[in-house]
Motif scaffolding. Sequence first.
Motif, PDB file in Angstrom:
ATOM      1  N   ALA A   5       0.890  -1.039   0.014  1.00 20.38           N
ATOM      2  CA  ALA A   5       0.359   0.037   0.329  1.00 20.38           C
ATOM      3  C   ALA A   5       0.718   1.079  -0.580  1.00 20.38           C
ATOM      4  N   PHE A   6       0.636   1.934  -0.730  1.00 19.94           N
ATOM      5  CA  PHE A   6       1.602   3.971  -0.715  1.00 19.94           C
ATOM      6  C   PHE A   6       0.431   4.528  -0.406  1.00 19.94           C
ATOM      7  N   THR A   7       1.130   5.443   0.286  1.00 17.69           N
ATOM      8  CA  THR A   7       0.085   7.036   0.208  1.00 17.69           C
ATOM      9  C   THR A   7       0.637   8.170  -0.748  1.00 17.69           C
ATOM     10  N   ILE A   8      -0.552   8.530  -1.451  1.00 21.87           N
ATOM     11  CA  ILE A   8      -0.682   9.597  -1.826  1.00 21.87           C
ATOM     12  C   ILE A   8      -0.745  11.444  -1.788  1.00 21.87           C
ATOM     13  N   THR A   9       0.402  11.986  -1.476  1.00 23.54           N
ATOM     14  CA  THR A   9      -0.118  13.253  -0.715  1.00 23.54           C
ATOM     15  C   THR A   9      -0.546  14.555  -2.046  1.00 23.54           C
ATOM     16  N   GLY A  10      -0.973  15.141  -1.871  1.00 23.00           N
ATOM     17  CA  GLY A  10      -0.776  16.513  -2.419  1.00 23.00           C
ATOM     18  C   GLY A  10      -2.120  16.268  -2.900  1.00 23.00           C
ATOM     19  N   GLY A  11      -3.148  15.743  -2.716  1.00 25.37           N
ATOM     20  CA  GLY A  11      -4.456  15.536  -3.223  1.00 25.37           C
ATOM     21  C   GLY A  11      -4.788  15.428  -4.745  1.00 25.37           C
ATOM     22  N   GLY A  12      -6.195  14.606  -5.379  1.00 16.66           N
ATOM     23  CA  GLY A  12      -6.376  15.270  -6.667  1.00 16.66           C
ATOM     24  C   GLY A  12      -6.295  13.672  -7.194  1.00 16.66           C
ATOM     25  N   THR A  13      -6.624  13.203  -7.982  1.00 17.16           N
ATOM     26  CA  THR A  13      -6.836  11.834  -8.519  1.00 17.16           C
ATOM     27  C   THR A  13      -5.571  11.956  -9.389  1.00 17.16           C
ATOM     28  N   TRP A  14      -5.068  10.572  -9.214  1.00 19.71           N
ATOM     29  CA  TRP A  14      -4.454  10.347 -10.200  1.00 19.71           C
ATOM     30  C   TRP A  14      -4.700   8.442 -11.145  1.00 19.71           C
ATOM     31  N   ASN A  15      -4.103   8.567 -12.586  1.00 15.91           N
ATOM     32  CA  ASN A  15      -4.289   7.775 -13.777  1.00 15.91           C
ATOM     33  C   ASN A  15      -3.614   6.961 -12.759  1.00 15.91           C
ATOM     34  N   VAL A  16      -3.470   5.600 -13.221  1.00 14.28           N
ATOM     35  CA  VAL A  16      -2.249   4.414 -12.476  1.00 14.28           C
ATOM     36  C   VAL A  16      -2.130   3.547 -13.640  1.00 14.28           C
ATOM     37  N   SER A  17      -0.726   3.447 -13.812  1.00 15.66           N
ATOM     38  CA  SER A  17      -0.336   2.368 -14.812  1.00 15.66           C
ATOM     39  C   SER A  17       1.282   1.922 -14.759  1.00 15.66           C
ATOM     40  N   ASP A  18       1.512   0.891 -14.806  1.00 15.36           N
ATOM     41  CA  ASP A  18       2.426  -0.202 -15.052  1.00 15.36           C
ATOM     42  C   ASP A  18       3.255   0.141 -16.219  1.00 15.36           C
ATOM     43  N   ARG A  19       4.541  -0.076 -16.007  1.00 13.88           N
ATOM     44  CA  ARG A  19       5.373  -0.415 -17.706  1.00 13.88           C
ATOM     45  C   ARG A  19       6.712  -1.107 -17.109  1.00 13.88           C
ATOM     46  N   GLN A  20       7.431  -1.789 -18.317  1.00  9.64           N
ATOM     47  CA  GLN A  20       8.420  -1.973 -18.439  1.00  9.64           C
ATOM     48  C   GLN A  20       8.822  -2.162 -19.572  1.00  9.64           C
ATOM     49  N   LEU A  21      10.441  -1.673 -20.001  1.00  8.71           N
ATOM     50  CA  LEU A  21      10.806  -1.403 -20.896  1.00  8.71           C
ATOM     51  C   LEU A  21      11.214  -3.086 -21.824  1.00  8.71           C
TER      52      LEU A  21
END
Length: 514
Positions: A5-21
Motif C-alpha cells: 500500500a502507498f500513500t499519495i500526498t498532494g490531493g487529487g485523482t491520479w491515473n495509475v499504470s505500470d510499465r517495463q522497458l
Amino acid sequence: SDSQAFTITGGGTWNVSDRQLVRTDTQSSDFTSKAISKESVYNFNAPDYLIDISDKVRAHPDADLMVVRVNYPRAQFDPNGDYKENQAWRLLTYDWTDINHDGNLWTDASADGVVDHVNKSTISNVDGNLDLDFAASEMDKGEYVRLMYHRPGANTLMNFVRDPKQRMADGIFLGLQHQARSAAIPTTDFKIQIDWYKNSDWSWITTPSTASGTLNASIAVPAGTPYGMYSGAIVLDNGTDDMVIPVSVAVAATVAQDASGKITGSLEFGGQAVATAQAGYLYNNGSVFGANDWGWRAESGDWRFFYLDVPAEPADGSLFLAKTQWAGTAPYTDIDTLIMGRSANTFQVFPDSVFGAPYIIDTVGGSPNTNVGAGVWRFDTATGGSTDFVAAPAQEGLQAIALHQVGWQGDAFNSTFSVTLGSASVAPSAVDLTTATDTGSFDVTFESTLALEGLVAEAFGLSQPSETSEPGQQDDPNDPSSASIKKDITIDHASRLTVQTTLATDDFDLFVVY
C-alpha cells in the motif's frame, strides 16, 4: 507474489499504470574509419566522423529509449596483449539543428569521409580546449549539441538517448572522435547496433486505473520465471505531473536438501533459452554485454546477480561448486564468478548489529582476483577457456551468485552464459586418529552433483620438518633482496608449505618467493 500500500500526498485523482522497458527493434551496420593520416588534430568539441541516423529515429517515433552500441576488434585495441590500450575512441550522439537552413550539418569538401576541422590558437571555453575555426572546418557552427558521450578504456562503447524522436530537432547523428591514435592501427573496423525500447504494460503488476489518497498494488511472478533480477515501475500521472515508483524483483532459488542436510541436485542460472527469451530486456538474465573501462575502477564491467536460499544447515564437509560457461571468445571474454554467503559484519560502525537484515553476505569463494589496477583484469579461468569452476563453503541461509564480466573480445555485442550450481562433499569431513603404529588406512568418499570430467584425486601425508639455525645480520629494511639468509626449497607432491621462524629479539621479516 506480494502486495503493498502507498500513500499519495498532494490531493487529487491520479491515473495509475505500470510499465517495463521492452525492445521493439534492433538494427546493425558496419563502419570503417579512414586512414589516420586523413584525420584532423583531435579536439574534444569536434567529431572526426559523423553518421546520420535521423531517418532511423524518425522511423521509431514512439521509442522511449535508444541504445547505441559500438564494438571494434580486440586486435585493434590491444594488439600485443599487454593489457594497455593502443588507441582510444569516443562515441557521441548529437542533436542537429539546421540553423543556416542549408540542409546539412557538414559538407565533405575534401571527399575523404572524414570531418575536417581546424583548431585556433585561442581558448575561450571552460574545459580548456582549443577553439575551433569553423570558417576553415567542414561542420556548421552551433548546429550540433551533445546528447551523450562515452569514452571508456575499452573496445566497446555505448550511448543512451531518452525519447530520441521527441528530443530531435532536425536530426540526430552519431559521432566518433579518435582521441588517441596509433600508426600501427591505420583504420578501425566498427560494428554498430542500435536498439529501440518502449515502455510497455508489465503483466506481473496489478493496480487500479485511478487512485486518490492511497494506492494498493500487487505483483505476481509467473510460475517458471527464470531466476534473476527484473525491474519496471508504477506510474501515477494527473496530466501535468508524474510520480514514478520503481519496482525491482529478485526471483530466487531454493537449494534442495535431504533429511540430513545433504545438498542434492543442482540449480541452473542463465542459459541460451533465457538469453533468447529475454533479448528484449536491458537487463538479460542469460547474457552480458561488454562494459569494461581500463581507465576507471575495478568494478567496471557488466554484472548479473542471482539469489538462493539454503533452508537447513548443510552436512559437514559440504561445498558449493559452480560451473560457469559463456559463449564469448576466450580469450579475452571472461566472466568471474563470486559466491556470497553469511559473513562476519566488519564494515559497519556497529558490527554487533546489521542494518536492515539479520546478517550480511560477503564473498566466501570465487574466481581468482586478477585485477592489475584500475579496471584492467587479466584473463584467467580454471580451464584456460570459456569455462570456469569455483568452490565455496555451503552455509544455511541466503546466498548469492555474482557474475562479473571482466574481459571482452569485442567480436559480439552480447555473450550468453550459464551457471550450474551444485555441491561437492567429502565424508568423513575430518579424521582424528590416535595410533601406536606407523601404518593404517581409512575410507574417504567424495561426491559431486556436477559432472567433473577428468577428475583425479591425490592424497598427502605428513612430512618430517627441516630445522636449521642461521646467523642473522642487519640487512637493508627497504630492500628484501638484500636478505643475508636465503634458502632454496624444492617441493615435490605436496599440498602446503609452512615456514616458521623464531628470533628472540629485534625484527625479522620473512619472504616466500616462487
